[in-house]
Design a protein around this motif. Structure first.
Motif, PDB file in Angstrom:
ATOM      1  N   SER A  54       0.830  -1.205   0.000  1.00 15.90           N
ATOM      2  CA  SER A  54       0.000   0.000   0.000  1.00 15.90           C
ATOM      3  C   SER A  54       0.864   1.254   0.000  1.00 15.90           C
ATOM      4  O   SER A  54       0.585   2.236  -0.702  1.00 15.90           O
ATOM      5  CB  SER A  54      -0.919  -0.018   1.224  1.00 15.90           C
ATOM      6  N   GLN A  94      -7.664  -2.861  -5.294  1.00 17.22           N
ATOM      7  CA  GLN A  94      -8.588  -2.485  -4.229  1.00 17.22           C
ATOM      8  C   GLN A  94      -8.098  -1.257  -3.475  1.00 17.22           C
ATOM      9  O   GLN A  94      -8.904  -0.472  -2.959  1.00 17.22           O
ATOM     10  CB  GLN A  94      -8.759  -3.649  -3.243  1.00 17.22           C
ATOM     11  N   GLU A 127      -7.716  -7.365   3.776  1.00 14.41           N
ATOM     12  CA  GLU A 127      -9.132  -7.649   3.562  1.00 14.41           C
ATOM     13  C   GLU A 127      -9.705  -8.335   4.790  1.00 14.41           C
ATOM     14  O   GLU A 127     -10.795  -7.995   5.263  1.00 14.41           O
ATOM     15  CB  GLU A 127      -9.304  -8.527   2.326  1.00 14.41           C
ATOM     16  N   ARG A 134      -9.445  -3.617   6.485  1.00 15.64           N
ATOM     17  CA  ARG A 134      -8.674  -2.385   6.383  1.00 15.64           C
ATOM     18  C   ARG A 134      -8.487  -1.909   4.949  1.00 15.64           C
ATOM     19  O   ARG A 134      -7.683  -1.002   4.702  1.00 15.64           O
ATOM     20  CB  ARG A 134      -7.309  -2.591   7.026  1.00 15.64           C
ATOM     21  N   LYS A 157     -10.410  -0.162   2.931  1.00 17.49           N
ATOM     22  CA  LYS A 157     -10.783   1.238   2.742  1.00 17.49           C
ATOM     23  C   LYS A 157      -9.841   2.168   3.490  1.00 17.49           C
ATOM     24  O   LYS A 157      -9.390   3.187   2.957  1.00 17.49           O
ATOM     25  CB  LYS A 157     -12.221   1.468   3.224  1.00 17.49           C
ATOM     26  N   SER A 180      -6.566   2.559   1.606  1.00 15.72           N
ATOM     27  CA  SER A 180      -6.637   2.850   0.178  1.00 15.72           C
ATOM     28  C   SER A 180      -5.728   4.022  -0.165  1.00 15.72           C
ATOM     29  O   SER A 180      -5.308   4.789   0.714  1.00 15.72           O
ATOM     30  CB  SER A 180      -8.072   3.179  -0.223  1.00 15.72           C
ATOM     31  N   LYS A 208      -6.335   6.847  -1.665  1.00 14.42           N
ATOM     32  CA  LYS A 208      -6.864   8.182  -1.368  1.00 14.42           C
ATOM     33  C   LYS A 208      -6.735   8.521   0.115  1.00 14.42           C
ATOM     34  O   LYS A 208      -6.313   9.625   0.486  1.00 14.42           O
ATOM     35  CB  LYS A 208      -8.329   8.272  -1.804  1.00 14.42           C
ATOM     36  N   GLN A 209      -7.102   7.583   0.968  1.00 20.66           N
ATOM     37  CA  GLN A 209      -7.031   7.874   2.402  1.00 20.66           C
ATOM     38  C   GLN A 209      -5.592   7.984   2.885  1.00 20.66           C
ATOM     39  O   GLN A 209      -5.257   8.838   3.692  1.00 20.66           O
ATOM     40  CB  GLN A 209      -7.791   6.801   3.188  1.00 20.66           C
TER      41      GLN A 209
END
Length: 988
Positions: free
Chosen positions: A390, A555, A873, A877, A879, A882, A884-885
């Motif tokens: 990530s 994702q 998943e 976690r 979202k 991600s 953007k966050q």
């Protein structure tokens, strides 16, 4: 072993079967006993009374009648039989030599195993219209220990009849039992039994030998021939399973019932007389064994805490080799299997509990993958891997410049004849400023054609390299796009040497990347500035190793262009079948195939598919590929095809018998532990070990396992001259050793051959096929399909080949054929949605499939997608982590990191230019040093971040308990680089 079975028949017949029986006259000597936490409340103890047993099997508990109300009355299922069998050497020592202590050890081990099984007792009830499962941990069971098999061999085993009832508390009304969790725990329960039994037998003075992969053991000193002599029933089942291509416990259960004989009534004394007569050829061996045991005497064996810790750590590491998330039962079983007789369940369970309390072992809260995970666990180490992916995604955003203008890309798209969808994807990957992008396309969507257009648009400014997990897939993309091709392993082995920000790395079949491989590639892209384009399809067969990195990155926000129009399939029915499979409508997909052939057994299906294939004309045969799911089935199909071709004269009647090397299938964890090696294996090393006299790429045969002068377990190797070497596998990297088994193959002129491992010496790719034209001793003249080149190969020196008729689905990925024949036995553990979809999408014009039952196959495909697990998943976690966050939370730090990355690249480019001009190394530290430094920093930062994240996730739980919540700001992780040394872990 433990074999569960659903009971059938009336309560009266079942009660008679277990309490009276007809193997032999029991006469009250064969023990039976009530057990389970429900028993005391029902006033049950001691010997099982047939009448009480019958009533409880019928669901009568006091004034309560269990069961479902139907028109014809109340229907109640009586229960299940969990049959626990002792190893054959245990049965021989207990029943033939008459050692009552071993029978007592068996009974005690069964009790420990049942205590674990009982923990998973559940009931079902409806809450607001939803079915919920509740764990009660309370069972009622009846134990019946028997001494003989149906073939009247000595066979110590206990039938545990679990009654169909449970409740939460003593005095509660009973409910019917839900057994799915208990069935899921059957393998764990069996391993708990074996470890307890092995430990007790060692305390009696015996020694054991065991298989650390399967967790099976036998008592040392009991002759193997004797074990085979007393295993007629097992041999019968094995022979039937082999003949009918049945693998796995569920499939072998078919063989169990197909070969089951009627019981024979005989007295126990007569049985023992028979056993003693049959034991005469080995009487001397038994006497020597018993004398040695008597000399050692009974002893107390304390578990070494260090050994218990190593077993627990291995259980976690080994389980996570293949999956990021596992039920904790798998961790238990793997840990126990690796140390049979050395550790027991009570030794390792507290270690796992402590790991969970310290948040080194994480409890998952969401379903991930396609297997039920009611007790899912993942390690913090694996969570760190996915968090590092990530982090790399975040750092890759805005970290590059467009590789071509929109105008130039549009010209290339027209020149290549791209569709509008392909042209949009080309512009998306070519004009953006993200260093990492992806194309997610259906199988046969023309991704390689798109890559060719990208190369054409950028060739003046960039060098494009085709990558893939397999050499055949890399070569396929490289040939079609006319660019250099390399395997992912080759790139990683070189650490990205000579890769710069003027390179575009196009990685095909990205869905086959495991987490560790993906992370190392992303680190090379970050360090060098090279653009990385991932091509793949999440619906196709995924990685063998842990993780689904391609899916996970998407994702988390990986910019992805979609190619949804399949270009490969040329007929309406084939297109329809592929489309339905992609939607998950497998019944419709199967119905749209050219034909689905059915048969009674996998063996019959294999013969049928060969008959169909051999009816084709030679040209049609060459255009039709046979796809199977596993190597065992591939060998069977190849054997049948060769028989037909030899009768036809297409393959020479005179065979050459040759030895081949096949992968042993050892994981990196297993490669570093001596006990996992077995005599006869062949090892090849990827580097020299001068101190031991080990040469790179030479072959060394395992001749045994022993201990060196320091007491450490070592593998004894012999080179081609017979010189023996003591090698400690813990001292090297697992990636530097390949382990093979030796097998025999017959090969003749006219045979098709397939290479099974990339071989640079002779320039052959993995899965490359050819035809044997001639033989001269062990030297075969082979005409390869690729380029139709002819080459002489010494098959005694180059041994990683096999017959090249049928091919596994995994090795077929990235390839295309006019037509395919697919063999899909329902009971195969590899039958799943991904493998099915991959198989049928290889064909351009048509697919025929062979299976036992179409309806069962469709149901199996719908229930088993083949999708792998993800820690993020499972932790819920996706979202929160991600792109953007994360970008919003860590914008300033990411900007600083990108600037630092740019400076490092400039410095390395300057250093490279100095070396090119011959001015020596006067610049900054080398690339490898930089990667190592960044990896060390990253490990610390990621660990801090994860600890903080998990603490924050637990804060509401603490608040509910009355504790004050605390929120500590933790730095987010830097990229983590995996150097292949996975020695760090949970006990740090």
């Amino acid at each position: 072993m433990i074999h569960p079975r659903r009971l059938k028949g009336t309560a009266a017949n079942i009660s008679r079967y277990y309490t009276i029986g007809d193997y032999y006259t029991k006469g009250g000597d064969e023990p039976s006993e009530w057990g389970g936490k429900l028993a005391p409340g029902l006033g049950l103890s001691g010997k099982v009374d047939p009448k009480q047993f019958e009533e409880l099997l019928a669901g009568k508990v006091g004034d309560q009648q269990l069961g479902r109300r139907r028109k014809e009355g109340i229907q109640h299922h009586p229960g299940w039989d969990f049959n626990i069998s002792a190893p054959k050497s245990i049965s021989i020592l207990a029943l033939v030599t008459g050692d009552e202590r071993i029978i007592a050890a068996h009974e005690r081990a069964v009790g420990v195993a049942l205590a674990h099984l009982e923990e998973h007792a559940e009931l079902r009830r409806r809450v607001e219209g939803e079915i919920v499962h509740e764990t009660t941990g309370r069972l009622l069971f009846a134990r019946f220990t028997e001494h003989a098999s149906r073939d009247l061999d000595p066979h110590l085993h206990t039938h545990v009849v679990v009654l169909n009832m449970t409740n939460h508390l003593r005095g509660d009304r009973m409910s019917s039992l839900e057994t799915r969790s208990m069935f899921a725990e059957q393998l764990v329960t069996g391993q708990i039994y074996r470890n307890e039994l092995a430990h007790d037998v060692r305390e009696l003075g015996h020694e054991i030998v065991f298989d650390p992969r399967r967790g099976l053991f036998e008592v040392a000193g009991v002759p193997g021939e004797m074990i085979r002599e007393y295993s007629q029933r097992a041999e019968e089942i094995n022979a039937h399973a082999k003949e009918h291509c049945l693998t796995g416990q569920a499939a072998r259960r078919i063989s169990f019932f197909e070969t089951r004989k009627a019981k024979e009534k005989i007295g126990l004394e007569d049985l023992q007389e028979r056993w003693n007569k049959r034991a005469e050829p080995w009487r001397e061996d038994l006497d020597k064994l018993l004398a040695a045991v008597a000399e050692r005497g009974e002893r107390t064996i304390e578990t070494d805490p260090g050994v218990a810790r190593r077993a627990a750590l291995f259980g976690i590491r080994q389980s996570e080799t293949r999956e990021a998330v596992n039920n904790i039962g798998r961790l238990y079983r793997t840990a126990l299997a690796s140390h049979v007789g050395e550790v027991r369940f009570g030794d390792v369970r507290p270690i796992f509990d402590a790991q969970e309390a310290d948040r080194k072992l994480l409890r998952t809260v969401r379903q991930t993958g396609d297997q039920p995970l009611p007790r899912g666990r993942s390690s913090r180490r694996t969570a760190k891997l996915e968090l590092a992916l990530s982090e790399h995604l975040s750092l890759a955003m805005g970290d590059a410049s467009p590789v071509a203008s929109s105008e130039r890309l549009a010209e290339a798209a027209v020149a290549a004849g791209l569709t509008q969808e392909q042209a949009r994807a080309l512009e998306g990957i070519g004009t953006g400023n993200n260093r990492l992008v992806a194309i997610h396309g259906v199988a046969g969507a023309g991704k390689s054609t798109l890559v060719g257009a990208l190369v054409d648009a950028t060739r003046d400014d960039y060098m494009t390299i085709a990558l893939a997990p397999t050499s055949s897939a890399a070569a396929e993309l490289g040939n079609q796009a006319n660019i250099e091709s390399r395997t992912v392993a080759s790139l990683l082995a070189g650490g990205g040497h000579n890769i710069t920000d003027r390179h575009i790395l196009v990685l095909d079949e990205a869905g086959q990347l495991g987490n560790r491989q993906a992370l190392r590639i992303l680190e090379i892209s970050r360090a060098t500035g090279a653009r990385l384009i991932l091509l793949g399809d999440n619906k196709q067969t995924g990685a063998i190793e842990q993780g689904k990195a391609f899916w996970l990155l998407q994702q988390l926000g990986l910019p992805t262009s979609q190619l949804l129009d399949p270009m490969r399939q040329q007929t309406r029915t084939t297109k329809e079948s592929v489309a339905m499979a992609r939607k998950g409508d497998y019944a419709a997909s199967l119905a749209a195939l050219d034909r689905v052939n059915t048969g009674e057994t996998a063996e019959a299906l294999a013969k049928d598919i060969v008959v169909e294939w051999t009816r084709l004309r030679p040209a049609a045969r060459n255009a039709t590929n046979i796809l199977v799911l596993d190597n065992a089935t591939r060998l069977i199909v190849n054997s049948h095809i060769r028989e037909v071709l030899k009768r036809e004269g297409a393959v020479a009647a005179n065979d050459h018998r040759l030895e081949v090397l096949t992968p042993a299938g050892m994981t990196d964890q297993e490669k570093q532990i001596a006990r996992f090696y077995t005599e006869g294996q062949v090892l090849k090393f990827a580097r020299d070990y001068a101190g031991l006299g080990i040469a790179r790429d030479a072959e060394y045969r395992v001749v045994g396992i022993g201990r060196n002068n320091n007491g450490r377990q070592v593998v004894r190797l012999a080179d081609e001259h017979g010189r023996q070497i003591e090698w400690n596998p813990r001292l090297g990297k697992a990636a530097h050793v390949n382990v093979f088994l030796t097998e025999q193959r017959q090969l003749g002129e006219g045979d098709r051959i397939q290479w099974r491992l990339v071989n640079k010496d002779i320039g052959v790719k993995n899965a490359e096929r050819g035809t044997v034209l001639a033989f001269d001793g062990t030297i075969a003249t082979i005409k390869w399909d690729r380029g139709e080149r002819v080459q002489d190969v010494d098959l005694s020196a180059h041994r990683t080949w096999d017959h090249g008729y049928a091919e596994t689905v995994y090795s077929s990925q990235s390839k295309s054929y006019p037509r395919t024949y697919v063999l899909a036995p329902v009971e195969s553990g590899l039958v799943n949605g991904q493998n099915y979809y991959t198989a049928i999408t290889r064909a351009r014009y048509g697919v025929k499939l062979w299976t036992e039952d179409v309806t069962r196959l469709a149901a199996k495909l719908a229930s088993r997608s083949g999708e792998k697990t993800s820690t993020l998943e499972g932790l819920g976690r996706l979202k929160a982590d991600s792109h953007k966050q994360r970008g919003a939370r860590h914008k300033e730090r990411h900007d600083r990191s990108r600037e630092a990355n740019a400076r490092e690249r400039d410095e390395r480019n300057a250093e490279r230019e100095q070396r090119r001009q011959g001015r020596g190394n006067t610049g900054p530290p080398g690339f490898a040093d930089s990667l190592a430094s960044r990896a060390q920093e990253a490990a610390v930062l990621v660990d801090r971040f994860l600890r903080g994240t998990l603490d924050r996730d637990r804060a509401p739980e603490s608040t509910e308990r009355g504790s004050a919540p605390h929120h500590v700001h933790q730095p987010a992780p830097q990229p983590q680089h995996d150097h292949g040394d996975h020695g760090s872990g949970h006990d740090r």
